[in-house]
Design a protein around this motif. Structure first.
Motif, short mmCIF file in Angstrom:
data_model
loop_
_atom_site.label_atom_id
_atom_site.label_comp_id
_atom_site.label_asym_id
_atom_site.label_seq_id
_atom_site.Cartn_x
_atom_site.Cartn_y
_atom_site.Cartn_z
N ASN A 29 11.54 3.94 -20.99
CA ASN A 29 12.31 5.24 -21.41
C ASN A 29 11.25 6.15 -22.24
O ASN A 29 11.87 6.68 -23.12
CB ASN A 29 13.42 4.81 -22.07
N ASP A 30 9.98 6.02 -21.72
CA ASP A 30 9.09 7.16 -22.59
C ASP A 30 8.86 8.50 -21.69
O ASP A 30 8.07 9.12 -22.16
CB ASP A 30 7.82 6.32 -22.80
N LYS A 31 9.75 8.67 -20.61
CA LYS A 31 9.71 9.90 -20.02
C LYS A 31 8.55 9.93 -18.73
O LYS A 31 8.32 10.70 -17.96
CB LYS A 31 9.68 11.01 -20.98
N TYR A 32 7.69 8.68 -18.87
CA TYR A 32 6.68 8.58 -18.07
C TYR A 32 6.98 7.27 -17.32
O TYR A 32 7.09 6.31 -17.62
CB TYR A 32 5.28 8.63 -18.77
N ILE A 33 6.48 7.42 -15.78
CA ILE A 33 6.60 6.32 -15.16
C ILE A 33 5.23 5.71 -14.93
O ILE A 33 4.37 6.51 -14.36
CB ILE A 33 7.48 6.58 -13.64
N GLY B 237 -2.34 8.26 -14.22
CA GLY B 237 -1.64 6.95 -14.22
C GLY B 237 -0.21 7.00 -14.38
O GLY B 237 0.32 5.74 -14.84
N TYR B 238 0.29 8.26 -14.91
CA TYR B 238 1.68 8.40 -15.25
C TYR B 238 2.15 9.39 -14.59
O TYR B 238 1.62 10.69 -14.18
CB TYR B 238 1.66 8.84 -16.64
N LEU B 239 3.52 9.42 -14.11
CA LEU B 239 4.21 10.35 -13.51
C LEU B 239 5.23 10.90 -14.40
O LEU B 239 5.96 10.43 -15.04
CB LEU B 239 5.07 9.85 -12.15
N THR B 240 5.19 12.22 -14.54
CA THR B 240 6.32 13.19 -15.16
C THR B 240 7.34 13.58 -14.21
O THR B 240 7.36 13.23 -13.00
CB THR B 240 5.52 14.55 -15.82
N PHE C 189 0.81 -1.43 -0.09
CA PHE C 189 -0.06 0.01 0.00
C PHE C 189 0.76 1.14 -0.12
O PHE C 189 0.64 2.28 -0.80
CB PHE C 189 -0.92 0.12 1.31
N PRO C 190 1.68 1.38 0.64
CA PRO C 190 2.76 2.65 0.68
C PRO C 190 3.38 3.03 -0.62
O PRO C 190 3.38 4.20 -0.93
CB PRO C 190 3.76 2.41 2.00
N VAL C 191 3.79 1.94 -1.32
CA VAL C 191 3.99 2.19 -2.65
C VAL C 191 2.98 2.65 -3.43
O VAL C 191 3.12 3.55 -4.26
CB VAL C 191 4.86 0.97 -3.22
N HIS C 192 2.03 2.12 -3.45
CA HIS C 192 0.62 2.71 -4.37
C HIS C 192 0.31 4.03 -3.80
O HIS C 192 0.00 5.00 -4.79
CB HIS C 192 -0.39 1.73 -4.04
N TRP D 222 6.50 1.76 -11.80
CA TRP D 222 6.83 2.42 -10.28
C TRP D 222 6.96 1.24 -9.25
O TRP D 222 7.84 1.19 -8.38
CB TRP D 222 5.71 3.42 -9.91
N ALA D 223 5.76 0.42 -9.26
CA ALA D 223 5.78 -0.81 -8.34
C ALA D 223 6.84 -1.52 -8.69
O ALA D 223 7.61 -1.91 -7.51
CB ALA D 223 4.39 -1.56 -8.69
N ASN D 224 7.46 -2.02 -9.63
CA ASN D 224 8.31 -2.95 -10.10
C ASN D 224 9.67 -2.17 -9.32
O ASN D 224 10.40 -2.98 -8.97
CB ASN D 224 8.56 -2.98 -11.61
N CYS D 225 9.78 -0.75 -9.63
CA CYS D 225 10.96 -0.29 -8.88
C CYS D 225 11.25 -0.36 -7.73
O CYS D 225 12.35 -0.56 -7.15
CB CYS D 225 10.80 1.24 -9.08
#
Ligand SMILES: [Ca+2]
Ligand SMILES: [Ca+2]
Length: 319
Positions: free
Chosen positions: A293-297, A261-264, A245-248, A302-305
């Motif tokens: 590598n599309d400039k968006y996470i 749903g994407y982080l810039t 949950f903290p990661v989400h 993110w979760a995989n990271c």
């Protein structure tokens, strides 16, 4: 705003600073002192009506910070009758700009003169730009960036991190793998701290409180503090569910402009900027998060990271 930066740094200092460096230890001590003084100052503000009030704080430090670093948002609200005499009162400009009216009394945003920015009250207000130049405050930075608008230099200039520019050591591969261990633990501790402080402050919404309550009440929870990397790794394996949950939650806090749903790069800034001076792998970590590598996470990236398994990535956890 400033106090929440300190709050964020405090938590970061407590939970993320590696206890092997004398410099970091000093930094942690300073953070604790500033935190205590903030607590007292804030309490006295509440009791004393003629003392200038701190700006209203938001849901949590991270969310509050978004306004500080956002370079892309310009909110123009509908003018209300009550503000008719001064259209600028209800006309908000993005960082680095201020409102002025033209001949027809129409409000417009123009670049702020950096000389009108309040001077920094301490080093913690300095910021470092991607041009490796220290700016007195973020106000000075954004005013300067605005003045460069439309130029190549202005386009490339971003706020890199909080604090004066300094040498950031190269992040080694072995260090990079340690970063998520501390980051995950830190996220969990931030949430638990918000939960503990919540009471009537609504730092978390009801759904979030329910999720964090489970972590807070779990006796197996690793308490906040300085832990060896081995222990953090062991805890992640043993109490993996507590970290989902903290990661989400952090993703949801950052994904605000827009909520898509994407982080810039800009959306991550509130988290990244205070961490860089303390965690030299910060930039490399977030760069690697963008796996395609599309400039968006994306949430999956993110979760995989953070080591969250694919089957546990769940949009419904962003509540
Ligand atoms: Ca977004
Ligand atoms: Ca991506």
């Amino acid at each position: 705003m400033r106090v929440w930066i300190v709050f964020l740094l405090c938590l970061a200092g407590h939970a993320m600073a590696a206890p092997v460096s004398d410099t970091v230890c000093v930094c942690v001590c300073v953070c604790v002192c500033v935190c205590v003084s903030f607590e007292l100052a804030y309490a006295s503000d509440l009791l004393t009506s003629d003392v200038p009030q701190e700006p209203e704080v938001g849901v949590n430090p991270v969310q509050v910070e978004i306004g500080e670093f956002d370079e892309a948002i310009e909110i123009v609200e509908e003018e209300e009758d009550v503000f008719a005499e001064n259209p600028c009162l209800n006309h908000h400009c993005k960082k680095g700009k201020v409102c002025e009216v033209d001949e027809s009394n129409t409000p417009m945003c123009v670049c702020q003169d950096a000389s009108t920015c309040a001077a920094a009250e301490g080093d913690f207000e300095h910021v470092c730009g991607t041009d490796n130049k220290t700016f007195d405050t973020s106000c000075h930075f954004f005013a300067t960036k605005c003045a460069l608008e439309g130029t190549k230099k202005g386009h490339k200039l971003h706020l890199d991190y909080i604090g004066p520019c300094k040498h950031i050591e190269t992040c080694l591969d072995s260090e990079l793998s340690e970063f998520p261990l501390r980051m995950r633990d830190w996220l969990k501790n931030v949430l638990v701290t918000l939960y503990e402080r919540d009471e009537d402050n609504n730092l978390l919404n009801e759904k979030q409180k329910l999720r964090v309550k489970k972590i807070f009440e779990n006796e197996k929870r690793l308490q906040a503090g300085e832990h060896s990397l081995d222990l953090l790794a062991h805890d992640f394996e043993k109490n993996y569910n507590m970290y989902i949950f903290p990661v989400h939650w952090q993703f949801g806090q950052l994904d605000q402009h827009p909520v898509d749903g994407y982080l810039t790069h800009t959306e991550i800034s509130p988290l990244r900027a205070p961490l860089i001076p303390m965690e030299h792998c910060t930039n490399r970590f977030f760069e690697r998060c963008d796996a395609d590598n599309d400039k968006y996470i994306a949430l999956e990236e993110w979760a995989n990271c953070f080591g969250i398994k694919e089957q546990d990535v769940d949009n419904d956890l962003i509540v």
